[in-house]
Structures are given as structure tokens and as C-alpha cells.
Design an enzyme around this catalytic site. Sequence first.
Site, PDB file in Angstrom:
ATOM      1  N   HIS A   1       0.650  -1.418   0.217  1.00  0.00           N
ATOM      2  CA  HIS A   1      -0.132   0.258   0.122  1.00  0.00           C
ATOM      3  C   HIS A   1       0.541   1.563   0.268  1.00  0.00           C
ATOM      4  O   HIS A   1       2.244   1.118  -0.099  1.00  0.00           O
ATOM      5  CB  HIS A   1      -1.172  -0.367   0.762  1.00  0.00           C
ATOM      6  CG  HIS A   1      -0.355   0.220   2.416  1.00  0.00           C
ATOM      7  ND1 HIS A   1      -0.762   0.503   3.688  1.00  0.00           N
ATOM      8  CD2 HIS A   1       0.543  -0.335   2.959  1.00  0.00           C
ATOM      9  CE1 HIS A   1      -0.410   0.710   4.601  1.00  0.00           C
ATOM     10  NE2 HIS A   1       0.929   0.090   4.593  1.00  0.00           N
TER      11      HIS A   1
ATOM     12  N   CYS B   1       6.363   5.726   4.058  1.00  0.00           N
ATOM     13  CA  CYS B   1       4.979   5.213   3.376  1.00  0.00           C
ATOM     14  C   CYS B   1       4.379   5.545   2.419  1.00  0.00           C
ATOM     15  O   CYS B   1       3.340   5.025   2.471  1.00  0.00           O
ATOM     16  CB  CYS B   1       4.045   4.859   5.325  1.00  0.00           C
ATOM     17  SG  CYS B   1       4.766   4.345   6.661  1.00  0.00           S
TER      18      CYS B   1
ATOM     19  N   HIS C   1       4.373  -0.058  -1.202  1.00  0.00           N
ATOM     20  CA  HIS C   1       5.549  -0.387   0.358  1.00  0.00           C
ATOM     21  C   HIS C   1       4.710  -1.921   0.402  1.00  0.00           C
ATOM     22  O   HIS C   1       3.972  -1.362   0.748  1.00  0.00           O
ATOM     23  CB  HIS C   1       5.966  -0.170   1.666  1.00  0.00           C
ATOM     24  CG  HIS C   1       4.858   0.913   2.391  1.00  0.00           C
ATOM     25  ND1 HIS C   1       4.213   1.886   2.125  1.00  0.00           N
ATOM     26  CD2 HIS C   1       4.766  -0.010   3.618  1.00  0.00           C
ATOM     27  CE1 HIS C   1       3.960   2.337   3.151  1.00  0.00           C
ATOM     28  NE2 HIS C   1       3.935   1.176   3.147  1.00  0.00           N
TER      29      HIS C   1
ATOM     30  N   HIS D   1       4.065  -4.827   3.338  1.00  0.00           N
ATOM     31  CA  HIS D   1       3.715  -6.022   5.151  1.00  0.00           C
ATOM     32  C   HIS D   1       3.085  -7.574   4.692  1.00  0.00           C
ATOM     33  O   HIS D   1       2.396  -7.789   3.983  1.00  0.00           O
ATOM     34  CB  HIS D   1       3.083  -4.896   5.368  1.00  0.00           C
ATOM     35  CG  HIS D   1       3.254  -3.387   5.923  1.00  0.00           C
ATOM     36  ND1 HIS D   1       4.354  -3.672   6.752  1.00  0.00           N
ATOM     37  CD2 HIS D   1       2.751  -2.743   5.233  1.00  0.00           C
ATOM     38  CE1 HIS D   1       4.134  -1.619   6.141  1.00  0.00           C
ATOM     39  NE2 HIS D   1       3.405  -1.297   6.014  1.00  0.00           N
TER      40      HIS D   1
ATOM     41  N   HIS E   1      -1.501 -10.930  -1.363  1.00  0.00           N
ATOM     42  CA  HIS E   1      -0.863 -10.526  -3.145  1.00  0.00           C
ATOM     43  C   HIS E   1      -1.076  -9.694  -3.692  1.00  0.00           C
ATOM     44  O   HIS E   1      -1.060  -9.375  -4.390  1.00  0.00           O
ATOM     45  CB  HIS E   1      -0.320 -11.305  -3.566  1.00  0.00           C
ATOM     46  CG  HIS E   1       0.966 -11.939  -2.530  1.00  0.00           C
ATOM     47  ND1 HIS E   1       0.667 -13.306  -1.587  1.00  0.00           N
ATOM     48  CD2 HIS E   1       1.891 -12.613  -2.784  1.00  0.00           C
ATOM     49  CE1 HIS E   1       1.852 -14.180  -1.620  1.00  0.00           C
ATOM     50  NE2 HIS E   1       2.981 -13.237  -1.596  1.00  0.00           N
TER      51      HIS E   1
ATOM     52  N   GLU F   1       0.263  -5.077  10.933  1.00  0.00           N
ATOM     53  CA  GLU F   1       1.021  -4.374   9.698  1.00  0.00           C
ATOM     54  C   GLU F   1       2.238  -4.824  10.513  1.00  0.00           C
ATOM     55  O   GLU F   1       3.239  -4.822   9.714  1.00  0.00           O
ATOM     56  CB  GLU F   1       0.969  -2.888  10.033  1.00  0.00           C
ATOM     57  CG  GLU F   1       1.336  -2.325   9.036  1.00  0.00           C
ATOM     58  CD  GLU F   1       1.374  -0.696   8.739  1.00  0.00           C
ATOM     59  OE1 GLU F   1       0.524  -0.199   7.477  1.00  0.00           O
ATOM     60  OE2 GLU F   1       1.677  -0.472   9.616  1.00  0.00           O
TER      61      GLU F   1
END
Length: 140
Positions: free
Chosen positions: A14, A33, A39, A41, A80, A128
Site C-alpha cells: 500500500h 510510507c 511498500h 507488509h 498479494h 502491520e
Amino acid sequence: MVYVTRKEHFNAAHRLYNPNWTEEKNQEVFGPCANINWHGHNFELIVTVKGNPDPDTGFVIDLKLLGDIIKKEIIEKVDHKNINLDVDFMQGKMASCEIFVIEIWKILAPQVESASKTAKLHCLKLVETQKNFVEYFGGL
């Protein structure tokens, strides 16, 4: 009242970005971010359901059934994927964990209630990172 919990995992990318702001302001507020290239998680979604056990089964909710609901309604849609671009229920919304967990609640709460005579969604915990997670108990 009995509380039962199911944990699922997914990977997603995201970007935290407010389109009404300049790139500089986004970088100032969201730091890395706001990376234009996204990026990712390794998320954990922890779903807690509450209720009284059914006298016939002894279950508040069948945990296999709860797992199937979470996988079908959430994991298959987000795993994904790019939360900003690929996830239909996040279109036009800030992809923060706070907004994300609220939108997940809106999907799961009615599914849980239809799957059990006594169960209600109690809490969602979205992890997260090892240091950052959000919890939501409904009711905004």
C-alpha cells in the site's frame, strides 16, 4: 459470553498518500510510507467472535467455517495485492490500517452473524508490523 479467535495471514502493498496534498507534504506526514513505488507488509488479521455456545455443537461458531469466511471474503481479495489499486472495497479510501480494518469489519460482521445463531463479531486486530497494529470493535 465466550470469545473465540481465528488468525489469518496475508501479504499486501500500500501507499499512504493524500491526493489533495503536494508530494512534499505527503512525504512530511507519511515519510517512507508515501513511497511512490509502494511498500509491503506481512499482515496478520486476528478475528474475535463472541457469543454463547450452541447447545448442539458446543461452538460459538465453527472455527473452520469462520476461517473459510475470512479467506473468501477478505484474504482472497487482499493477499498479494496492492490495497490502493487492487482491492475493490478500498477504492477511493486512504489505505491506512485504521480505514482498512473498518472496511474489513463491514464485510465480516454480517457474514459472522449469518453463519451462527449466537455469534457476533467482537474485535478485529490487524497487525502491520511487529510494532504496529490496530484494533477495532465496531461502532463508528
